[in-house]
Motif scaffolding. Structure first.
Motif, PDB file in Angstrom:
ATOM      1  N   PRO A  68       0.828  -1.204   0.000  1.00 33.99           N
ATOM      2  CA  PRO A  68       0.000   0.000   0.000  1.00 33.99           C
ATOM      3  C   PRO A  68       0.863   1.254   0.000  1.00 33.99           C
ATOM      4  CG  PRO A  68      -0.824  -1.595   1.595  1.00 33.99           C
ATOM      5  CD  PRO A  68       0.491  -2.129   1.089  1.00 33.99           C
ATOM      6  N   GLY A  69       0.363   2.281  -0.651  1.00 36.57           N
ATOM      7  CA  GLY A  69       1.113   3.523  -0.753  1.00 36.57           C
ATOM      8  C   GLY A  69       1.492   4.076   0.614  1.00 36.57           C
ATOM      9  N   GLU A  70       2.706   4.516   0.744  1.00 40.93           N
ATOM     10  CA  GLU A  70       3.173   5.060   2.006  1.00 40.93           C
ATOM     11  C   GLU A  70       2.893   6.556   2.069  1.00 40.93           C
ATOM     12  OE1 GLU A  70       4.398   3.340   4.462  1.00 40.93           O
ATOM     13  OE2 GLU A  70       4.320   1.442   3.386  1.00 40.93           O
ATOM     14  N   ILE A  71       2.708   7.053   3.267  1.00 45.07           N
ATOM     15  CA  ILE A  71       2.569   8.491   3.469  1.00 45.07           C
ATOM     16  C   ILE A  71       3.949   9.114   3.245  1.00 45.07           C
ATOM     17  CG2 ILE A  71       2.019  10.295   5.115  1.00 45.07           C
ATOM     18  CD1 ILE A  71      -0.407   8.687   4.272  1.00 45.07           C
ATOM     19  N   THR A  72       4.062   9.933   2.212  1.00 41.20           N
ATOM     20  CA  THR A  72       5.374  10.464   1.852  1.00 41.20           C
ATOM     21  C   THR A  72       5.487  11.968   2.044  1.00 41.20           C
ATOM     22  OG1 THR A  72       4.619  10.645  -0.446  1.00 41.20           O
ATOM     23  CG2 THR A  72       5.795   8.633   0.156  1.00 41.20           C
ATOM     24  N   SER A  73       4.422  12.617   2.469  1.00 44.96           N
ATOM     25  CA  SER A  73       4.520  14.056   2.686  1.00 44.96           C
ATOM     26  C   SER A  73       3.467  14.478   3.685  1.00 44.96           C
ATOM     27  CB  SER A  73       4.311  14.816   1.370  1.00 44.96           C
ATOM     28  OG  SER A  73       2.944  14.760   0.987  1.00 44.96           O
ATOM     29  N   GLY A  74       3.643  15.694   4.196  1.00 48.73           N
ATOM     30  CA  GLY A  74       2.677  16.215   5.154  1.00 48.73           C
ATOM     31  C   GLY A  74       1.284  16.334   4.575  1.00 48.73           C
ATOM     32  N   SER A  78      -1.882  14.758   6.461  1.00 48.67           N
ATOM     33  CA  SER A  78      -2.990  15.599   6.922  1.00 48.67           C
ATOM     34  C   SER A  78      -4.335  15.047   6.452  1.00 48.67           C
ATOM     35  CB  SER A  78      -2.818  17.033   6.398  1.00 48.67           C
ATOM     36  OG  SER A  78      -1.664  17.628   6.944  1.00 48.67           O
ATOM     37  N   ILE A  79      -4.384  14.541   5.211  1.00 45.12           N
ATOM     38  CA  ILE A  79      -5.626  13.962   4.698  1.00 45.12           C
ATOM     39  C   ILE A  79      -5.975  12.695   5.469  1.00 45.12           C
ATOM     40  CG2 ILE A  79      -6.685  12.875   2.680  1.00 45.12           C
ATOM     41  CD1 ILE A  79      -5.056  14.812   0.944  1.00 45.12           C
ATOM     42  N   ARG A  80      -4.976  11.853   5.707  1.00 44.10           N
ATOM     43  CA  ARG A  80      -5.230  10.629   6.484  1.00 44.10           C
ATOM     44  C   ARG A  80      -5.707  10.970   7.886  1.00 44.10           C
ATOM     45  NH1 ARG A  80      -0.108   7.768   8.588  1.00 44.10           N
ATOM     46  NH2 ARG A  80      -0.282   9.673   9.824  1.00 44.10           N
ATOM     47  N   ASP A  81      -5.059  11.925   8.545  1.00 45.65           N
ATOM     48  CA  ASP A  81      -5.457  12.299   9.906  1.00 45.65           C
ATOM     49  C   ASP A  81      -6.875  12.858   9.926  1.00 45.65           C
ATOM     50  OD1 ASP A  81      -3.001  11.471  10.765  1.00 45.65           O
ATOM     51  OD2 ASP A  81      -2.184  13.485  11.100  1.00 45.65           O
ATOM     52  N   ALA A  82      -7.232  13.606   8.884  1.00 46.08           N
ATOM     53  CA  ALA A  82      -8.596  14.136   8.810  1.00 46.08           C
ATOM     54  C   ALA A  82      -9.604  13.002   8.703  1.00 46.08           C
ATOM     55  CB  ALA A  82      -8.720  15.083   7.617  1.00 46.08           C
ATOM     56  N   LEU A  83      -9.285  11.979   7.921  1.00 47.70           N
ATOM     57  CA  LEU A  83     -10.177  10.825   7.784  1.00 47.70           C
ATOM     58  C   LEU A  83     -10.339  10.082   9.109  1.00 47.70           C
ATOM     59  CD1 LEU A  83      -8.876   9.447   4.379  1.00 47.70           C
ATOM     60  CD2 LEU A  83     -11.180  10.337   4.807  1.00 47.70           C
ATOM     61  N   LEU A  84      -9.282  10.075   9.901  1.00 49.51           N
ATOM     62  CA  LEU A  84      -9.319   9.392  11.193  1.00 49.51           C
ATOM     63  C   LEU A  84      -9.870  10.278  12.313  1.00 49.51           C
ATOM     64  CD1 LEU A  84      -5.841   7.605  11.004  1.00 49.51           C
ATOM     65  CD2 LEU A  84      -8.100   6.536  10.802  1.00 49.51           C
ATOM     66  N   GLY A  85     -10.245  11.518  11.959  1.00 47.66           N
ATOM     67  CA  GLY A  85     -10.797  12.424  12.951  1.00 47.66           C
ATOM     68  C   GLY A  85      -9.772  13.021  13.877  1.00 47.66           C
ATOM     69  N   ASP A 116      -3.098  19.217  -7.137  1.00 48.06           N
ATOM     70  CA  ASP A 116      -2.374  19.917  -6.078  1.00 48.06           C
ATOM     71  C   ASP A 116      -3.319  20.814  -5.279  1.00 48.06           C
ATOM     72  OD1 ASP A 116      -0.057  18.699  -6.857  1.00 48.06           O
ATOM     73  OD2 ASP A 116       0.712  20.403  -8.008  1.00 48.06           O
ATOM     74  N   GLU A 117      -4.164  21.553  -5.988  1.00 44.04           N
ATOM     75  CA  GLU A 117      -5.147  22.405  -5.301  1.00 44.04           C
ATOM     76  C   GLU A 117      -6.078  21.579  -4.432  1.00 44.04           C
ATOM     77  OE1 GLU A 117      -7.136  25.641  -7.549  1.00 44.04           O
ATOM     78  OE2 GLU A 117      -5.902  24.973  -9.232  1.00 44.04           O
ATOM     79  N   LEU A 118      -6.529  20.456  -4.980  1.00 37.91           N
ATOM     80  CA  LEU A 118      -7.449  19.606  -4.227  1.00 37.91           C
ATOM     81  C   LEU A 118      -6.775  19.033  -2.989  1.00 37.91           C
ATOM     82  CD1 LEU A 118     -10.166  18.211  -3.945  1.00 37.91           C
ATOM     83  CD2 LEU A 118      -9.358  16.427  -5.511  1.00 37.91           C
ATOM     84  N   GLY A 119      -5.515  18.624  -3.130  1.00 38.35           N
ATOM     85  CA  GLY A 119      -4.794  18.076  -1.979  1.00 38.35           C
ATOM     86  C   GLY A 119      -4.642  19.088  -0.854  1.00 38.35           C
ATOM     87  N   GLU A 120      -4.430  20.349  -1.202  1.00 38.78           N
ATOM     88  CA  GLU A 120      -4.301  21.398  -0.183  1.00 38.78           C
ATOM     89  C   GLU A 120      -5.638  21.673   0.506  1.00 38.78           C
ATOM     90  OE1 GLU A 120      -2.757  24.712  -2.274  1.00 38.78           O
ATOM     91  OE2 GLU A 120      -0.780  23.803  -2.631  1.00 38.78           O
ATOM     92  N   LEU A 121      -6.717  21.515  -0.244  1.00 38.45           N
ATOM     93  CA  LEU A 121      -8.049  21.827   0.267  1.00 38.45           C
ATOM     94  C   LEU A 121      -8.642  20.713   1.135  1.00 38.45           C
ATOM     95  CD1 LEU A 121     -10.701  23.646   0.012  1.00 38.45           C
ATOM     96  CD2 LEU A 121     -11.252  22.229  -1.980  1.00 38.45           C
ATOM     97  N   LEU A 122      -8.292  19.475   0.821  1.00 37.43           N
ATOM     98  CA  LEU A 122      -9.010  18.335   1.401  1.00 37.43           C
ATOM     99  C   LEU A 122      -8.971  18.235   2.930  1.00 37.43           C
ATOM    100  CD1 LEU A 122      -8.706  15.189  -0.890  1.00 37.43           C
ATOM    101  CD2 LEU A 122     -10.766  16.277  -0.002  1.00 37.43           C
ATOM    102  N   PRO A 123      -7.843  18.457   3.611  1.00 36.23           N
ATOM    103  CA  PRO A 123      -7.872  18.304   5.072  1.00 36.23           C
ATOM    104  C   PRO A 123      -8.947  19.151   5.742  1.00 36.23           C
ATOM    105  CG  PRO A 123      -5.614  18.409   4.311  1.00 36.23           C
ATOM    106  CD  PRO A 123      -6.472  18.732   3.123  1.00 36.23           C
ATOM    107  N   ALA A 124      -9.049  20.418   5.347  1.00 37.20           N
ATOM    108  CA  ALA A 124     -10.067  21.288   5.940  1.00 37.20           C
ATOM    109  C   ALA A 124     -11.460  20.866   5.501  1.00 37.20           C
ATOM    110  CB  ALA A 124      -9.805  22.742   5.550  1.00 37.20           C
ATOM    111  N   ALA A 160      -6.575   5.426   1.214  1.00 40.13           N
ATOM    112  CA  ALA A 160      -7.752   5.263   0.357  1.00 40.13           C
ATOM    113  C   ALA A 160      -8.694   4.207   0.920  1.00 40.13           C
ATOM    114  CB  ALA A 160      -7.322   4.879  -1.059  1.00 40.13           C
ATOM    115  N   GLU A 161      -8.146   3.145   1.493  1.00 40.19           N
ATOM    116  CA  GLU A 161      -8.983   2.107   2.123  1.00 40.19           C
ATOM    117  C   GLU A 161      -9.808   2.705   3.266  1.00 40.19           C
ATOM    118  OE1 GLU A 161      -9.753  -0.910   1.588  1.00 40.19           O
ATOM    119  OE2 GLU A 161      -8.211  -1.876   0.361  1.00 40.19           O
ATOM    120  N   ILE A 162      -9.181   3.552   4.066  1.00 40.17           N
ATOM    121  CA  ILE A 162      -9.900   4.195   5.165  1.00 40.17           C
ATOM    122  C   ILE A 162     -11.045   5.026   4.616  1.00 40.17           C
ATOM    123  CG2 ILE A 162      -9.722   5.875   7.047  1.00 40.17           C
ATOM    124  CD1 ILE A 162      -6.733   5.074   7.270  1.00 40.17           C
ATOM    125  N   ALA A 163     -10.750   5.811   3.561  1.00 37.90           N
ATOM    126  CA  ALA A 163     -11.776   6.679   2.980  1.00 37.90           C
ATOM    127  C   ALA A 163     -12.934   5.866   2.408  1.00 37.90           C
ATOM    128  CB  ALA A 163     -11.156   7.549   1.888  1.00 37.90           C
TER     129      ALA A 163
END
Length: 382
Positions: A68-74, A78-85, A116-124, A160-163
């Motif tokens: 599975p893809g590794e978390i390679t950047s902040g 941030s997106i993963r942490d948002a999914l986990l609350g 890139d824009e979407l990635g910056e927006l998604l955590p919030a 992605a599995e979490i989402a």
């Protein structure tokens, strides 16, 4: 068992020498030796398909599935942490209307390949989406499903599995569930699990199959989209009969629908006659029939796609690959340039584009400045 052991074991059971396998598959003897000796741990899917066909096994029997893809950047963390609350709750509680507008705007970023824009927006956005109450389950599911699309595109498979699990938990109806399952099939495909993709897509296609003469557009698009997954997975897995059957049923659904249409339950994915035609072309390319790809592509109207749709871009790469196979290198390179202009963030994430350009480059003594520039842009290895 790794690929080297797997390939050698199956070849010996079939009573073939390495030279025999090279002759029957069309794969070079030197590459087969490197694969069996472990000098190459992986190779292109089309090569595995040729080997599997000659060895009379499914392609999935030879595939080494990536981790599975590794978390390679902040950004992805941030997106993963948002999914986990883990990002906390917003200071001011969002309104359903405000979140709905934000999700729709974010979906446009995805369909326009502005990743890139979407990635910056998604955590919030995810923080606000997940703060909504149970009365807004459909909106929560839609926002999280969007995140899954981006994460799969970026090969962040674990996130992605979490989402997908969260999106499915909140899915308000059968159509929304089927849309999420279709995306899960895409995830399985990108992980190399062709048998799993085929099984899941076929089961759900059977479950949602409508009576075509009475079907609503949403029923047709949902069923047809799953059938396209079945067809592609079966074609890649050396099951041409099942692939052709699925594509025939998808064609019936597309004829009944008549137009390209993205249903409310799956707004990021269009289905219709053009979608079926491009999938047929993709299958021809998988089967190494480049002449049929170009013949079919000439009949597909360019106006049938969203301007920067991933499906359009993928089809154009199939056409570029077909041209390259037929030694029409200039035509192939022109298509790569075209896709780069319309969808730079998309082509940058496509191994297929790097593979095509790499083979074009290998055929030339010197490179033009445009070729060098594109090679640098898509990170072609030296």
């Amino acid at each position: 068992m790794n690929l080297a052991e797997r390939l050698q074991s199956v070849r010996k059971r079939r009573g073939l020498t390495q030279k025999d396998l090279a002759f029957h598959s069309g794969v070079s003897l030197s590459l087969i030796r490197k694969l069996e000796q472990g000098e190459r741990e992986d190779t292109r899917l089309e090569t595995l398909r040729k080997l599997a066909k000659s060895l009379q096994v499914s392609t999935s029997d030879l595939i080494i599935r990536p981790e599975p893809g590794e978390i390679t950047s902040g950004e992805w963390e941030s997106i993963r942490d948002a999914l986990l609350g883990l990002n906390g709750r917003p200071d001011e509680m969002p309104t359903a209307a405000g979140v709905a507008g934000a999700v729709e705007a974010a979906e446009v970023l995805f369909t326009d390949n502005r990743f890139d824009e979407l990635g910056e927006l998604l955590p919030a956005l995810l923080r606000d989406v997940l703060a909504l109450g149970d009365g807004e389950r459909q909106l929560r599911s839609r926002g999280v499903h969007l995140a899954a699309h981006l994460l799969i595109m970026a090969r962040q498979f674990a996130a992605a599995e979490i989402a997908l699990r969260r999106a499915l938990d909140d899915a308000p109806g059968r159509f929304e569930e089927a849309a999420i399952i279709n995306t899960r099939c895409w995830l399985l495909m990108r992980q190399g699990d062709l048998a799993g993709t085929l099984d899941l897509a076929a089961r759900w296609a059977d479950e949602v199959e409508p009576r075509v003469s009475r079907a609503t557009p949403e029923e047709l698009a949902t069923w047809g989209g799953l059938l396209l997954r079945v067809s592609t997975a079966a074609s890649r897995n050396n099951e041409p009969g099942e692939s052709a059957d699925a594509l025939r049923f998808a064609q019936a659904a597309a004829v009944a629908l008549r137009i390209e249409w993205a249903p409310p339950s799956d707004p990021l994915r269009e289905f219709g006659p053009v979608a079926v035609a491009t999938r047929r072309a993709e299958n021809y390319m998988i089967e190494d029939r480049p002449d049929r790809v170009l013949e079919l592509a000439a009949k597909i109207p360019r106006s049938g796609f969203r301007a920067r749709a991933s499906s359009r871009n993928r089809h154009r790469l199939d056409v570029a690959k077909a041209n390259m196979r037929l030694h029409r290198y200039a035509d192939s390179f022109e298509i790569l340039k075209e896709v780069r202009v319309t969808s730079p963030e998309w082509i940058d994430k496509q191994p297929m584009a790097r593979d095509i350009l790499g083979q074009i480059v290998a055929k030339r003594r010197t490179l033009t400045s445009e070729m060098r520039e594109l090679a640098d842009f898509i990170h072609l290895e030296y």
